[in-house]
Structures are given as C-alpha cells and as structure tokens.
Design an enzyme around this catalytic site. Structure first.
Site, PDB file in Angstrom:
ATOM      1  N   LYS A  47       0.827  -1.214   0.000  1.00 57.57           N
ATOM      2  CA  LYS A  47       0.000   0.000   0.000  1.00 57.57           C
ATOM      3  C   LYS A  47       0.865   1.269   0.000  1.00 57.57           C
ATOM      4  CE  LYS A  47      -3.927  -2.221   2.353  1.00 57.57           C
ATOM      5  NZ  LYS A  47      -4.903  -2.110   3.470  1.00 57.57           N
ATOM      6  N   TYR A  52     -12.547  -3.097  -3.212  1.00 59.62           N
ATOM      7  CA  TYR A  52     -13.063  -3.023  -1.834  1.00 59.62           C
ATOM      8  C   TYR A  52     -14.596  -2.963  -1.813  1.00 59.62           C
ATOM      9  CZ  TYR A  52      -8.345  -2.368   0.085  1.00 59.62           C
ATOM     10  OH  TYR A  52      -7.039  -2.561   0.478  1.00 59.62           O
ATOM     11  N   ASN A  77      -2.084  -0.055   7.014  1.00 62.86           N
ATOM     12  CA  ASN A  77      -1.554  -1.326   7.522  1.00 62.86           C
ATOM     13  C   ASN A  77      -0.679  -2.046   6.496  1.00 62.86           C
ATOM     14  OD1 ASN A  77      -3.597  -2.017   5.822  1.00 62.86           O
ATOM     15  ND2 ASN A  77      -4.788  -3.180   7.303  1.00 62.86           N
ATOM     16  N   HIS A 125      -2.140  -5.417   1.450  1.00 62.23           N
ATOM     17  CA  HIS A 125      -3.373  -6.152   1.172  1.00 62.23           C
ATOM     18  C   HIS A 125      -2.979  -7.543   0.704  1.00 62.23           C
ATOM     19  CE1 HIS A 125      -7.121  -7.529  -0.625  1.00 62.23           C
ATOM     20  NE2 HIS A 125      -6.359  -7.962  -1.621  1.00 62.23           N
ATOM     21  N   GLU A 159      -8.975 -11.269  -7.905  1.00 64.15           N
ATOM     22  CA  GLU A 159      -8.034 -10.150  -7.720  1.00 64.15           C
ATOM     23  C   GLU A 159      -6.841 -10.259  -8.673  1.00 64.15           C
ATOM     24  OE1 GLU A 159      -7.242 -10.027  -3.491  1.00 64.15           O
ATOM     25  OE2 GLU A 159      -9.270  -9.336  -3.055  1.00 64.15           O
TER      26      GLU A 159
END
Ligand code: UDP
Ligand code: MG
Length: 155
Positions: free
Chosen positions: A9, A49, A112, A115, A126
């Site tokens: 991320k 998402y 965080n 993913h 994905e």
C-alpha cells in the site's frame, strides 16, 4: 500450487518497506510470478473493496489507497493464500502479532502496509483484476526442491 494477490500500500512505498516485505516472501520460499507499479483509480478501488463500499470509512480508504503508487504482486506456492495472510497478521496492525508484517511494520488500522487475498475465490478475481495472462509468468525456480519436500512437490 496457489496464486495470491498482494498490494504493497502507499504507506509501504512512502516508508521504504517494499524491499523488506518482498524479502520476507522470498525467504519464505514463495515464488514471485507478477509484479507491477500502479496508481489505483476510483473504479478499481470500488471493485477491489466492494465489500466495504457502504462503510463510513470507505472514502478514507479510497483517498489513502490512491494517494501514491502501489506495488502489486502475485506470489505462488503451496497454500500461498493462507501462508501470506498469516504472515500479514490481523487487519488492525496494533493488534497484529509481533513477527507478522503488520505487527512488526505498522501501528494503524487503515495504514496497515499490505493487502492480501483472503480466499481462493478472491485470489482468482483479484489476480485477474490487476494482471493479464502475458503479465503472469510461469517458470521453474531451481531451488524449489529445497523449498518443498519431494512428497509435497509430487502432489
Ligand atoms: N479498514 C479500515 N477500517 C476498518 C476496516 C478496514 O481502515 O474498520 C481498511 C484496512 O486498511 C483494511 C482494508 O480496509 O486493510 C480492507 O479491509 P478488510 O476487512 O478486507 O481487511 P484485510 O483483508 O485487509 O485484513
Ligand atoms: Mg480483505
């Protein structure tokens, strides 16, 4: 062998953690079969998402995830989906166990660092969302015989 999708991320890119996280997967014995850099747009993030689209914090996720480029990878290995989810630790990094990527490298719920696909179905969707067939590589890694036992490789 399973394939699973990982996104490093914007916080991982900004904080210089791409190498450290990639090294953890390499050392674990996983095989990198696709890798690219991209800045994610709103449509892609809404698809990716979709399970969170109606949550009050969705706009925060969307603006964070598009705030800088990300690194998108596909890793391959036996039970790779669960192996990588376990290596990531739980979503809230403050609760993530020491030794996990989130537990060691971050202290936030939203920021965080990583993913990772959470099931066989999401991994398949994905991987297709971010890579076409030509961008996915199939190759032999000569040390594979030392990453898995003969019995595992015969299955
Ligand atoms: N997220 C958040 N607050 C929440 C739940 C999720 O900011 O209460 C963010 C967080 O960055 C998380 C992402 O939305 O990684 C996707 O949520 P999911 O429940 O799919 O968690 P993950 O699969 O990433 O552990
Ligand atoms: Mg998720």
């Amino acid at each position: 062998m399973q394939k699973t999708l990982v996104i490093l991320k914007p916080d991982a890119l900004q904080r210089g953690l791409i190498g450290e996280i990639t090294t953890r997967f390499e050392k674990k014995g996983l095989k990198l079969v696709a890798n690219k850099m991209a800045q994610l747009d709103s449509k892609t993030l809404r698809d990716h998402y979709s399970h969170l689209a109606d949550k009050p914090f969705f706009p925060t996720i969307e603006s964070f995830m598009s705030s800088s480029p990300v690194i998108i990878q596909v890793w391959e290995g036996f039970e790779a989906i669960e192996v990588i989810r376990t290596m990531c630790g739980v979503t809230n990094s403050r609760a993530a166990a020491p030794g996990t990527i989130r537990g060691d490298l971050s202290s936030s719920y939203g920021s965080n660092v990583i993913h990772a696909s959470d099931s066989e179905q999401s991994a398949e969707e994905e991987v297709k969302r971010f890579f076409n067939d030509k961008e996915l590589f199939s190759y032999n890694k000569v040390i594979e015989q030392y990453s898995y036992s003969d019995e595992e490789r015969d299955n």
